[in-house]
Design a protein around this motif. Structure first.
Motif, short mmCIF file in Angstrom:
data_model
loop_
_atom_site.label_atom_id
_atom_site.label_comp_id
_atom_site.label_asym_id
_atom_site.label_seq_id
_atom_site.Cartn_x
_atom_site.Cartn_y
_atom_site.Cartn_z
N VAL A 1 0.64 -1.24 -0.07
CA VAL A 1 -0.37 -0.01 0.33
C VAL A 1 0.43 1.29 0.22
CG1 VAL A 1 -2.21 0.87 1.48
CG2 VAL A 1 -1.99 -1.06 1.51
N THR B 1 -11.37 -3.98 -3.25
CA THR B 1 -12.71 -2.79 -3.63
C THR B 1 -13.44 -2.01 -2.46
OG1 THR B 1 -14.20 -3.69 -4.26
CG2 THR B 1 -12.28 -3.49 -6.19
N THR C 1 -8.56 0.26 -0.98
CA THR C 1 -8.62 0.99 -1.78
C THR C 1 -8.86 2.56 -1.30
OG1 THR C 1 -9.97 0.14 -3.61
CG2 THR C 1 -7.89 -0.83 -3.78
N SER D 1 -2.19 4.12 -3.79
CA SER D 1 -2.35 2.67 -4.46
C SER D 1 -2.02 1.56 -3.73
CB SER D 1 -1.18 2.58 -5.56
OG SER D 1 0.06 2.13 -5.28
N VAL D 2 -3.35 0.32 -3.98
CA VAL D 2 -2.36 -1.15 -3.54
C VAL D 2 -2.16 -1.95 -4.74
CG1 VAL D 2 -3.64 -2.67 -2.45
CG2 VAL D 2 -4.23 -0.54 -2.18
#
Length: 155
Positions: free
Chosen positions: A71, A123, A127, A134-135
């Motif tokens: 992450v 989701t 995120t 960003s992941v």
């Protein structure tokens, strides 16, 4: 904290088998039960021993997927780092959270019952977390080594 050979033996034995009786532990380290128990209590009070737990089989419990998520955050201000750590603390499937030095801010170990459940967690809960830019995820294929605790030497 300075630990002598007996303290290290006690910690190594309890790390391998936290259910060992005090009598068995005392025999294995060459003490009688009362001084052994005093040492264990002192190690707990000093914080060298944090607790005891059962190691569960993830597959038997229905967790078929383990994922590592890298992450990156928009900001590394302490308040933003704290907010992210607090957010993931509320996600039971996140089993480990480590802050890193470098391009990635955190690596998470996540377990899930299946790919669809993981995708939903990703989701809707990861995120979308505040400050996440960003992941990147990697699904484990197999685990060849998984040891609890730390190596204890000089025993």
């Amino acid at each position: 904290m300075a630990f002598d050979r007996i303290d290290r033996q006690i910690m190594a034995l309890l790390q391998d088998d936290g259910r060992m009786t005090n009598v068995e532990l005392a025999e294995r380290v060459g003490l009688t039960a009362p001084p052994c128990l005093r040492r264990v209590r002192a190690l707990e009070e000093e914080g060298a021993i944090h607790g005891y737990h059962a190691e569960l089989d993830a597959l038997a419990m229905g967790y078929t997927i383990t994922v590592f998520a890298m992450v990156s955050l928009r900001s590394q201000a302490e308040s933003d780092l704290d907010a992210f750590e607090e957010h993931v603390a509320g996600i039971p499937e996140v089993r480990e959270c480590h802050m890193l030095n470098g391009e990635i801010d955190f690596i998470l170990k996540i377990v899930s019952t299946d790919l669809k459940s993981f995708q939903e967690l990703l989701t809707t809960r990861l995120t979308t977390a505040p400050n996440v830019t960003s992941v990147k995820t990697s699904l484990t294929i197999r685990t060849s080594k998984q040891l609890p605790g730390i190596p204890i030497t000089d025993i």
